[in-house]
Design an enzyme around this catalytic site. Structure first.
Site, PDB file in Angstrom:
ATOM      1  CE  LYS A 137      45.755  41.239  45.493  1.00 60.27           C
ATOM      2  NZ  LYS A 137      45.900  40.629  45.602  1.00 60.27           N
TER       3      LYS A 137
ATOM      4  CD  GLN B 185      47.153  36.451  44.597  1.00 55.09           C
ATOM      5  OE1 GLN B 185      46.802  37.981  44.907  1.00 55.09           O
ATOM      6  NE2 GLN B 185      45.869  36.518  44.910  1.00 55.09           N
TER       7      GLN B 185
ATOM      8  CG  ASP C  68      48.994  39.512  51.401  1.00 56.98           C
ATOM      9  OD1 ASP C  68      48.203  40.161  51.447  1.00 56.98           O
ATOM     10  OD2 ASP C  68      48.823  38.107  50.681  1.00 56.98           O
TER      11      ASP C  68
END
Ligand code: NAP
Length: 312
Positions: free
Chosen positions: A55, A99, A122
């Site tokens: 990422k 994460q 996210d």
């Protein structure tokens, strides 16, 4: 020998490349410094390390800024909350990604609540979840956004179709159900307590597997001609670890020999490709699109931070 493939293979890598280029162009057009992403990683999971590194690499390659803050696997909840607070307060940081999965002991919901909703790339803060479910999304979680982009890019109709999703996680299954419903699909969201999965799944014109069970979806789950999206990423280090039906797979055997591991999806690719109309591979399907959508969301966060509307 591997069986002959009949399903159309939906290539996520090529589409992801185009989407990353789009994000690069949008970022370059913004006033001020390049959009900045901060990833917070609680260490200890090798798969998460690999995802975070791909990422941040893709983010930098698109001309954005990316940095990773690492916390030890036994970090106290307050240490993670303090890191989130620092990123929330920092004018340098546009987007924040914690994460997942988090180790046991760190309650994900407490973490989602702590994120500044305008930096939550996210899309997990309750405000962003609410906006998504009301059909006016700010940040769409990256994996479901990638799935919809892949369907649309391949002109696979969604409106009026029966969609079955296996897995009800906050990050894939639930937001995908909202996105497909907003596009007028009729959605069934399944989980570990759902009864008679194969029968339900055989009704799907679009079947999405996001459960983390290698090769779980076999041809018995798939109607002739259905579109099958395989979200699962399962690491197998030896043939003994592989479920019985994958042990004869030449691709799995070769990958373990050459790389010491094989990545397999939740779908038994060899068997389902004989029945499905279209199918995503693992790797090279939804994974690269998840990364591309993170860039898109980081650009949106940067726009919000600069007082611009989320989208043009
Ligand atoms: P998750 O949090 O691991 O949850 C799994 C979900 O699957 C739960 O809803 C669970 O049901 C359901 N489930 C588990 N076993 C099942 C079974 N035998 N039958 C029916 N449902 C079952 O899910 P996730 O984080 O979405 O991850 C799922 C998979 O997608 C993993 O392999 C992960 O690595 C992969 N993933 C890939 C990407 C990508 O970019 N390609 C992104 C995210 C995740 P309950 O709710 O009842 O427990």
């Amino acid at each position: 020998m591997e069986q002959k493939t009949t399903a159309r293979i939906l290539d996520g890598t090529a589409l992801a490349r185009r989407l990353r280029e789009e994000a690069r162009a949008q970022a370059a057009d913004l006033p001020g410094p390049p959009p900045g992403l901060r990833v917070i990683l609680v260490t200890g999971d090798p798969a998460s390390e690999a995802y975070v590194s791909s990422k941040t690499k893709a983010t930098r390659e698109a001309g954005l800024r990316a940095e990773t803050i690492r916390l030890p696997s036994d970090a106290a909840p307050q240490a993670l909350l303090d890191e989130i607070d620092r990123a929330n307060q920092s004018a340098e940081i546009d987007g924040i990604l914690v994460q997942l999965p988090l180790p046991p002991g760190l309650d994900p919901r407490r973490i989602f609540d702590a994120l500044d909703p305008s930096k939550d790339v996210d899309g997990l803060h309750p405000e962003n979840v609410g906006l998504l479910h009301q059909g006016r999304p700010r940040f769409v979680p990256c994996t479901p956004a990638g799935i919809v982009a892949l369907l649309e890019a391949n002109e696979i109709p969604i409106a009026g179709k029966r969609a079955v999703i296996l897995g009800r996680s906050e990050i894939v299954g639930k937001p995908l159900a909202a996105l497909l419903t907003a596009r007028d699909a009729t959605v069934t969201l399944c989980h570990s307590k759902t009864r008679d999965l194969p029968t339900l799944c055989r009704q799907a014109e679009i079947l999405v597997a996001a459960i983390g069970r290698p090769g779980f979806v076999t041809e018995d789950f798939v109607a002739e001609g259905a579109t099958v999206i395989d979200v699962g990423i399962n690491r197998i280090a030896s043939l003994e670890e592989a479920p019985a039906h994958l042990r004869n797979s030449e691709a799995v055997r070769r990958s373990i020999e050459e790389k010491g591991k094989a990545l397999v999806g939740d779908v038994d690719f060899a068997r389902v490709s004989q029945v499905a109309g279209a199918l995503t591979p693992v790797p090279g399907g939804i994974g690269p699109l998840t990364v591309a959508m993170l860039l898109r969301n980081t650009v949106i966060a940067a726009r919000l931070g600069r007082g611009l509307p989320a989208r043009d």
